[in-house]
Design a protein around this motif. Structure first.
Motif, PDB file in Angstrom:
ATOM      1  N   GLU A 190       7.647   9.999  10.763  1.00 36.77           N
ATOM      2  CA  GLU A 190       6.507  10.771  10.259  1.00 36.77           C
ATOM      3  C   GLU A 190       6.092  10.308   8.861  1.00 36.77           C
ATOM      4  OE1 GLU A 190       4.789  12.878  11.947  1.00 36.77           O
ATOM      5  OE2 GLU A 190       6.090  12.931  13.722  1.00 36.77           O
ATOM      6  N   HIS A 191       7.049   9.745   8.124  1.00 35.42           N
ATOM      7  CA  HIS A 191       6.763   9.318   6.751  1.00 35.42           C
ATOM      8  C   HIS A 191       7.295   7.897   6.512  1.00 35.42           C
ATOM      9  CE1 HIS A 191       5.470  13.367   5.613  1.00 35.42           C
ATOM     10  NE2 HIS A 191       6.513  13.816   6.282  1.00 35.42           N
ATOM     11  N   PRO A 192       6.678   6.905   7.141  1.00 28.74           N
ATOM     12  CA  PRO A 192       7.147   5.519   6.964  1.00 28.74           C
ATOM     13  C   PRO A 192       7.005   5.008   5.539  1.00 28.74           C
ATOM     14  CG  PRO A 192       5.040   5.573   8.119  1.00 28.74           C
ATOM     15  CD  PRO A 192       5.523   6.987   8.056  1.00 28.74           C
ATOM     16  N   GLU A 193       6.199   5.706   4.744  1.00 37.21           N
ATOM     17  CA  GLU A 193       6.056   5.288   3.344  1.00 37.21           C
ATOM     18  C   GLU A 193       7.379   5.407   2.583  1.00 37.21           C
ATOM     19  OE1 GLU A 193       5.129   9.701   3.431  1.00 37.21           O
ATOM     20  OE2 GLU A 193       4.600   7.957   4.640  1.00 37.21           O
ATOM     21  N   LYS A 194       8.343   6.141   3.135  1.00 34.59           N
ATOM     22  CA  LYS A 194       9.657   6.228   2.499  1.00 34.59           C
ATOM     23  C   LYS A 194      10.322   4.856   2.417  1.00 34.59           C
ATOM     24  CE  LYS A 194      10.805  11.024   3.667  1.00 34.59           C
ATOM     25  NZ  LYS A 194      11.793  11.914   4.328  1.00 34.59           N
ATOM     26  N   ILE A 195       9.942   3.974   3.337  1.00 28.07           N
ATOM     27  CA  ILE A 195      10.503   2.625   3.320  1.00 28.07           C
ATOM     28  C   ILE A 195       9.764   1.753   2.317  1.00 28.07           C
ATOM     29  CG2 ILE A 195      10.904   0.516   4.654  1.00 28.07           C
ATOM     30  CD1 ILE A 195      11.188   2.254   7.149  1.00 28.07           C
ATOM     31  N   PHE A 196       8.461   1.595   2.504  1.00 31.26           N
ATOM     32  CA  PHE A 196       7.750   0.600   1.690  1.00 31.26           C
ATOM     33  C   PHE A 196       7.257   1.126   0.355  1.00 31.26           C
ATOM     34  CE2 PHE A 196       4.488   2.434   4.454  1.00 31.26           C
ATOM     35  CZ  PHE A 196       3.455   2.708   3.575  1.00 31.26           C
ATOM     36  N   LYS A 197       7.172   2.433   0.200  1.00 31.90           N
ATOM     37  CA  LYS A 197       6.752   2.985  -1.089  1.00 31.90           C
ATOM     38  C   LYS A 197       7.949   3.231  -1.994  1.00 31.90           C
ATOM     39  CE  LYS A 197       4.341   6.905  -3.219  1.00 31.90           C
ATOM     40  NZ  LYS A 197       3.661   8.202  -2.979  1.00 31.90           N
TER      41      LYS A 197
ATOM     42  N   ASP B 281       0.868  -1.170   0.000  1.00 32.16           N
ATOM     43  CA  ASP B 281       0.000   0.000   0.000  1.00 32.16           C
ATOM     44  C   ASP B 281       0.912   1.230   0.000  1.00 32.16           C
ATOM     45  OD1 ASP B 281      -2.241  -1.597   0.163  1.00 32.16           O
ATOM     46  OD2 ASP B 281      -2.244  -1.579   2.358  1.00 32.16           O
ATOM     47  N   VAL B 282       0.379   2.370  -0.440  1.00 25.17           N
ATOM     48  CA  VAL B 282       1.219   3.564  -0.529  1.00 25.17           C
ATOM     49  C   VAL B 282       1.008   4.503   0.648  1.00 25.17           C
ATOM     50  CG1 VAL B 282       1.401   3.475  -3.018  1.00 25.17           C
ATOM     51  CG2 VAL B 282      -0.499   4.716  -1.972  1.00 25.17           C
ATOM     52  N   THR B 283       0.085   4.201   1.541  1.00 23.99           N
ATOM     53  CA  THR B 283      -0.131   5.036   2.720  1.00 23.99           C
ATOM     54  C   THR B 283      -0.194   4.150   3.951  1.00 23.99           C
ATOM     55  OG1 THR B 283      -2.553   4.916   2.465  1.00 23.99           O
ATOM     56  CG2 THR B 283      -1.421   6.772   1.423  1.00 23.99           C
TER      57      THR B 283
ATOM     58  N   TRP C  30       7.851   1.149  16.781  1.00 22.90           N
ATOM     59  CA  TRP C  30       6.620   1.481  16.051  1.00 22.90           C
ATOM     60  C   TRP C  30       6.847   1.357  14.551  1.00 22.90           C
ATOM     61  CZ3 TRP C  30       4.838   4.589  12.229  1.00 22.90           C
ATOM     62  CH2 TRP C  30       3.445   4.738  12.110  1.00 22.90           C
ATOM     63  N   ILE C  31       7.973   1.886  14.077  1.00 17.22           N
ATOM     64  CA  ILE C  31       8.287   1.795  12.645  1.00 17.22           C
ATOM     65  C   ILE C  31       8.384   0.335  12.225  1.00 17.22           C
ATOM     66  CG2 ILE C  31      10.054   2.244  10.898  1.00 17.22           C
ATOM     67  CD1 ILE C  31      10.688   4.849  12.453  1.00 17.22           C
ATOM     68  N   ALA C  32       9.072  -0.480  13.043  1.00 14.64           N
ATOM     69  CA  ALA C  32       9.226  -1.901  12.720  1.00 14.64           C
ATOM     70  C   ALA C  32       7.865  -2.592  12.664  1.00 14.64           C
ATOM     71  CB  ALA C  32      10.114  -2.577  13.762  1.00 14.64           C
ATOM     72  N   ARG C  33       7.018  -2.305  13.652  1.00 14.20           N
ATOM     73  CA  ARG C  33       5.680  -2.941  13.681  1.00 14.20           C
ATOM     74  C   ARG C  33       4.838  -2.466  12.509  1.00 14.20           C
ATOM     75  NH1 ARG C  33       2.205  -5.453  13.004  1.00 14.20           N
ATOM     76  NH2 ARG C  33       0.634  -6.420  14.371  1.00 14.20           N
ATOM     77  N   ALA C  34       4.965  -1.201  12.142  1.00 12.68           N
ATOM     78  CA  ALA C  34       4.214  -0.677  11.001  1.00 12.68           C
ATOM     79  C   ALA C  34       4.654  -1.359   9.712  1.00 12.68           C
ATOM     80  CB  ALA C  34       4.408   0.840  10.894  1.00 12.68           C
TER      81      ALA C  34
END
Length: 261
Positions: A70-77, A6-8, A109-113
């Protein structure tokens, strides 16, 4: 290979098993193997797509990845790795507990997200000794995937971090990854059945040096030329040195010999 990202990601609270409400990791989404490329966040272009392979780590200066919370999408997106090592927010012996707990909350939190997006996790053990116990808040017993940064002058700490991993794995063999540290840390990995990672900056320099040597070799035909073979190599080709399989094989051989006696 992961493709369905997902992107968000919504701002959310994750389940916790401790009084400080540090998010608890999903033990079913721990990393199962270490594969190339093993890249540092910010080491490649922001748009570098790992296509659901390899591991993204954060063994670099904090300012390079503080925005990830603040922007975890930088990892998965942007990068789309198969696994990540938890962000290594700096925690020193001089860091006040009250201040450092925020960093612990953020890394977990980042890891769990990321786990909620299908990305496996290596728990980061690279903290100062003051934080060794607190750093395990939110890590379920039985967890087996760990990573740390190697330093040639901190071998005693490295041994202690490995002992934490073994204790937490509850009798199973942990997947223990050491990032960098040179020959001393490589030797430690060999002797203790760990995975040693050559940093990309190191492998790039070695590859460039070998190519320069090849260019200066005199030859009369293409049969002696190594150019074609060298062109197949990348900075990731020899990045991972996995000594865990070697130790596992030795252990199996010992068991086989004892059964035959």
């Amino acid at each position: 290979m992961r493709r369905d990202y997902d992107v968000t990601i919504p701002d959310m609270l994750f389940p916790t098993d401790n009084e400080l409400e540090i998010p608890t990791l999903d033990i079913n989404m721990q990393a199962r193997e270490c594969q190339i490329p093993f890249l540092c966040f910010g080491e490649q272009k922001r748009t570098y797509n790992m296509n659901g392979q390899g591991t993204l780590h954060f063994y670099t200066d904090d300012y390079r990845f503080t925005s990830v919370y603040e922007h975890p999408e930088k990892i998965f997106k942007q990068h789309r790795p198969a696994n990540i090592v938890e962000p290594n927010f700096s925690l020193y012996n001089e860091t006040p507990i009250s201040f450092g707990m925020q960093a612990l909350y953020k890394k977990r939190w980042i890891a769990r997200a990321m786990q909620s997006r299908g990305i496996g996790v290596f728990v980061d053990l690279n903290v100062a000794q003051k934080w060794y116990q607190l750093n395990m808040l939110g890590v379920p017993r039985g967890w087996q995937a760990f990573a740390t940064r190697g330093y040639s002058n901190r071998l005693n700490n490295l041994a202690f971090e490995l002992s934490i991993a073994k204790d937490w794995a509850l009798g199973k063999t942990p997947l223990f990854v050491i990032y960098g540290g040179g020959n001393e840390c490589r030797r430690f990995a060999q002797e203790n059945g760990c995975v040693y990672i050559n940093p990309v900056v190191t492998t790039k320099k070695k590859l460039e040096a070998v190519k320069k040597i090849q260019e200066g070799v005199a030859f009369f035909n293409e049969e002696f030329s190594l150019k074609k073979e060298l062109e197949k190599l990348t900075p990731f080709t020899h990045q991972i040195e996995d000594y865990s399989k070697m130790n596992k094989q030795i252990g199996e051989n010992k068991e086989s010999l004892s059964e035959n006696e």
